[in-house]
Design a protein around this motif. Structure first.
Motif, PDB file in Angstrom:
ATOM      1  N   PHE A 238       0.825  -1.213   0.000  1.00  0.00           N
ATOM      2  CA  PHE A 238       0.000   0.000   0.000  1.00  0.00           C
ATOM      3  C   PHE A 238       0.855   1.256   0.000  1.00  0.00           C
ATOM      4  CE2 PHE A 238      -3.047  -3.186   1.344  1.00  0.00           C
ATOM      5  CZ  PHE A 238      -4.144  -2.825   0.577  1.00  0.00           C
TER       6      PHE A 238
ATOM      7  N   LEU B 185       3.846   1.769  -1.138  1.00  0.00           N
ATOM      8  CA  LEU B 185       4.647   2.025  -2.341  1.00  0.00           C
ATOM      9  C   LEU B 185       3.800   2.171  -3.598  1.00  0.00           C
ATOM     10  CD1 LEU B 185       7.638  -0.407  -1.719  1.00  0.00           C
ATOM     11  CD2 LEU B 185       7.573   2.058  -1.395  1.00  0.00           C
ATOM     12  N   GLN B 186       2.482   2.229  -3.405  1.00  0.00           N
ATOM     13  CA  GLN B 186       1.571   2.251  -4.554  1.00  0.00           C
ATOM     14  C   GLN B 186       1.995   3.269  -5.627  1.00  0.00           C
ATOM     15  OE1 GLN B 186      -2.237   2.103  -2.822  1.00  0.00           O
ATOM     16  NE2 GLN B 186      -3.085   0.839  -4.434  1.00  0.00           N
TER      17      GLN B 186
ATOM     18  N   ALA C 125       5.991   2.507  -6.754  1.00  0.00           N
ATOM     19  CA  ALA C 125       6.254   1.275  -7.480  1.00  0.00           C
ATOM     20  C   ALA C 125       5.455   1.182  -8.772  1.00  0.00           C
ATOM     21  CB  ALA C 125       5.940   0.069  -6.595  1.00  0.00           C
ATOM     22  N   ALA C 126       4.586   2.149  -9.028  1.00  0.00           N
ATOM     23  CA  ALA C 126       3.763   2.089 -10.230  1.00  0.00           C
ATOM     24  C   ALA C 126       4.665   2.121 -11.462  1.00  0.00           C
ATOM     25  CB  ALA C 126       2.786   3.251 -10.258  1.00  0.00           C
ATOM     26  N   TYR C 127       4.412   1.206 -12.390  1.00  0.00           N
ATOM     27  CA  TYR C 127       5.249   1.139 -13.579  1.00  0.00           C
ATOM     28  C   TYR C 127       4.847   2.203 -14.588  1.00  0.00           C
ATOM     29  CZ  TYR C 127       7.954  -0.796 -17.381  1.00  0.00           C
ATOM     30  OH  TYR C 127       8.860  -0.953 -18.382  1.00  0.00           O
ATOM     31  N   PHE C 128       3.592   2.639 -14.523  1.00  0.00           N
ATOM     32  CA  PHE C 128       3.153   3.648 -15.485  1.00  0.00           C
ATOM     33  C   PHE C 128       2.146   4.586 -14.842  1.00  0.00           C
ATOM     34  CE2 PHE C 128       0.486  -0.126 -16.035  1.00  0.00           C
ATOM     35  CZ  PHE C 128      -0.786   0.409 -15.881  1.00  0.00           C
ATOM     36  N   LYS C 129       1.874   5.684 -15.500  1.00  0.00           N
ATOM     37  CA  LYS C 129       0.870   6.644 -15.049  1.00  0.00           C
ATOM     38  C   LYS C 129      -0.342   6.535 -15.967  1.00  0.00           C
ATOM     39  CE  LYS C 129       3.411  10.430 -12.918  1.00  0.00           C
ATOM     40  NZ  LYS C 129       4.761  10.129 -12.573  1.00  0.00           N
ATOM     41  N   ALA C 130      -1.513   6.644 -15.371  1.00  0.00           N
ATOM     42  CA  ALA C 130      -2.748   6.615 -16.155  1.00  0.00           C
ATOM     43  C   ALA C 130      -3.052   8.033 -16.645  1.00  0.00           C
ATOM     44  CB  ALA C 130      -3.886   6.090 -15.293  1.00  0.00           C
TER      45      ALA C 130
ATOM     46  N   ASP D 213      -3.956  10.376 -13.940  1.00  0.00           N
ATOM     47  CA  ASP D 213      -2.810  10.828 -13.127  1.00  0.00           C
ATOM     48  C   ASP D 213      -2.130  12.004 -13.814  1.00  0.00           C
ATOM     49  OD1 ASP D 213      -3.301   8.653 -11.519  1.00  0.00           O
ATOM     50  OD2 ASP D 213      -1.798   7.381 -12.486  1.00  0.00           O
TER      51      ASP D 213
ATOM     52  N   GLN E  32      -7.510  -2.985 -25.666  1.00  0.00           N
ATOM     53  CA  GLN E  32      -6.528  -3.724 -24.882  1.00  0.00           C
ATOM     54  C   GLN E  32      -5.542  -2.744 -24.268  1.00  0.00           C
ATOM     55  OE1 GLN E  32      -6.097  -6.842 -23.892  1.00  0.00           O
ATOM     56  NE2 GLN E  32      -7.867  -7.734 -24.928  1.00  0.00           N
TER      57      GLN E  32
ATOM     58  N   ILE F 219       1.285   0.293 -22.883  1.00  0.00           N
ATOM     59  CA  ILE F 219       2.158   1.168 -22.110  1.00  0.00           C
ATOM     60  C   ILE F 219       3.088   1.871 -23.096  1.00  0.00           C
ATOM     61  CG2 ILE F 219       3.956   1.319 -20.345  1.00  0.00           C
ATOM     62  CD1 ILE F 219       2.755  -1.112 -19.023  1.00  0.00           C
TER      63      ILE F 219
ATOM     64  N   LEU G 186       4.622  -0.892 -25.531  1.00  0.00           N
ATOM     65  CA  LEU G 186       4.451  -2.262 -25.047  1.00  0.00           C
ATOM     66  C   LEU G 186       2.966  -2.563 -24.967  1.00  0.00           C
ATOM     67  CD1 LEU G 186       6.992  -2.414 -22.087  1.00  0.00           C
ATOM     68  CD2 LEU G 186       7.326  -3.175 -24.434  1.00  0.00           C
ATOM     69  N   ALA G 187       2.601  -3.810 -25.315  1.00  0.00           N
ATOM     70  CA  ALA G 187       1.199  -4.197 -25.237  1.00  0.00           C
ATOM     71  C   ALA G 187       0.964  -4.927 -23.927  1.00  0.00           C
ATOM     72  CB  ALA G 187       0.843  -5.094 -26.416  1.00  0.00           C
ATOM     73  N   LYS G 188      -0.119  -4.607 -23.277  1.00  0.00           N
ATOM     74  CA  LYS G 188      -0.539  -5.355 -22.092  1.00  0.00           C
ATOM     75  C   LYS G 188      -1.625  -6.313 -22.533  1.00  0.00           C
ATOM     76  CE  LYS G 188      -1.923  -3.525 -18.013  1.00  0.00           C
ATOM     77  NZ  LYS G 188      -1.313  -4.010 -16.788  1.00  0.00           N
TER      78      LYS G 188
END
Lengths: 152, 256
Positions: free
Chosen positions: A30, A32-33, A36-41, A44, A103, A106, A123-125
């Motif tokens: 919680f 490091l939310q 540690a996030a790999y990307f921003k929405a 954000d 889909q 990133i 990158l595709a998720k």
């Protein structure tokens, strides 16, 4: 009160240590939310716009109907959405096989001076659903296409 | 299908688990059980992977690439499950100071490291065609790499000290401290933004089509039995090694 035997003391201490470790792991999840996030929405980014030229990773769903190519066919244009905010993106390069509308994606890149996001890497998720193509087609026919309306 | 009885193991019938803690009785139990675990584990794994590769349907999005799932997911599960087992063994070794518990730590560590390595390698191979990259430093991939490194750390600490008992003790501490990483691996994909997708199999159900889930579960059962079998093989080897050492010491004492 009877004094605990050393063995019982060790048991209590060891169990406490294990519980503390697992609890620390959960707290870290919680705490490091953001870090540690790999990307921003997109939302954000709307809340805290990064400086032009600052490299960020932008993640979300490829908005349905937003994918297009430039006139010379080299630049891919699409919109990344998290259902709350949208960010238009341009990308020039190799597109991963799984890149498609609805889909996850990133994009690593930065905003240019005019405020348009230019991606250098794409990158595709994919989501956690695994099914045969027939089932996915049947779902789509019944009006429940895969990926539609779900946040990543 | 019926399996023959494993032989005279009074410990199994009795409710008293302490009987298994007797190293001689454990030896007998392990000797009888090991071939079963290895053979059944290999059989289930082969059938599961075979069905996954040749009979399960392709995925609607990923196509044929999805088939690496049948190796990647079981190895990930038991790399994590094995770590929990190793930490509990380290805890038992600390509390009850039973030699078999310490032996279990030594036996599990390399097997768990192997499973974690298989998970990382297959994941990387899977990531290239689907995500478009071999590796990213997102929460799930990084915490899984940390799990692999924790296993290596435990192995290194076991051999770090001339006094074996002290090395083992330090390895046990690391194993227990490392349990911190398990909830991070599990929840990284739920609570953090990661490239890796969230779990497909949860308490509320599975989002894997039954035709794909069945070979996966078969393969997973095989991986589990194989993990247990390999750990027992190692435990027997370690017991035999200790006996040899003690015999050599006795001989040296007599000669001296």
């Amino acid at each position: 009160m009877a004094v605990a035997k050393p063995k019982q003391q060790r048991l209590v201490l060891a169990l406490a240590a294990l519980a503390v470790m697992v609890a620390a792991g959960i707290v870290a999840i919680f705490a490091l939310q953001d870090t540690a996030a790999y990307f921003k929405a997109p939302s954000d980014i709307a809340a805290e716009p990064p400086a032009p030229g600052q490299t960020i990773r932008l993640g979300g769903l490829v908005k349905a109907g937003s994918v297009g190519r430039s006139a010379d066919g080299l630049v891919l244009n699409f919109t990344v959405t998290d259902m709350k905010a949208d960010t238009p993106v341009s990308y020039r390069g190799i597109v991963p096989d799984l890149f498609r509308e609805n889909q996850g994606v990133i994009a690593t890149g930065s905003f240019d001076a005019s405020g348009h996001f230019v991606a250098r890497e794409l990158l595709a998720k994919h989501d956690e659903n695994y099914m045969p193509p027939e089932v996915a087609k049947a779902l789509e026919k019944n009006g429940h296409p895969m990926g539609a309306g779900r946040p990543t | 299908m019926r399996f023959p009885v494993l032989g005279p193991i009074p410990a199994m019938a009795a409710p008293d688990l302490h009987a298994l803690a007797n190293p001689l009785r454990f030896q007998r139990f392990a000797t009888a059980l090991t071939p079963w675990l290895l053979v059944l584990g290999l059989a289930f794994m082969t059938v599961g992977i075979w069905r996954g590769l040749f009979f399960a349907p392709p995925d609607y999005l990923q196509g044929e690439t999805v088939r690496i799932l049948y190796i990647h997911v079981p190895s990930a599960w038991f790399a994590m499950g094995g770590y929990l087992g190793m930490a509990l063994a380290a805890l038992a070794a600390m509390v009850w100071k039973h030699p078999l518990a310490a032996l279990s730590v030594r036996a599990i560590a390399p097997v768990g490291a192997l499973f974690a390595a298989i998970c990382l390698i297959t994941g990387s191979i899977w990531g290239r065609p689907t995500w478009g990259t071999w590796w990213v430093w997102d929460g799930r991939l990084t915490s899984m790499l940390v799990l692999f490194l924790l296993y290596l750390g435990v192995i290194a600490l076991i051999h770090s000290h001339d006094d074996k008992a002290r090395g083992l003790k330090m390895a046990g501490y690391l194993a227990i401290v490392g349990t911190l990483n398990l909830p991070i691996i599990k929840f990284s994909v739920e609570k953090w933004n990661t490239l890796h997708q969230p779990a497909s199999i949860r308490l509320s159900g599975s989002s894997i089509h039954p035709d794909m889930l069945q070979p996966l579960l078969l393969s997973a059962l095989g991986f589990l039995l194989l993990f247990a079998g390999l750990v027992l093989v190692r435990m027997r080897t370690l017991i035999a090694e200790q006996r040899l050492e003690m015999r050599a010491m006795r001989r040296a004492a007599r000669a001296g």
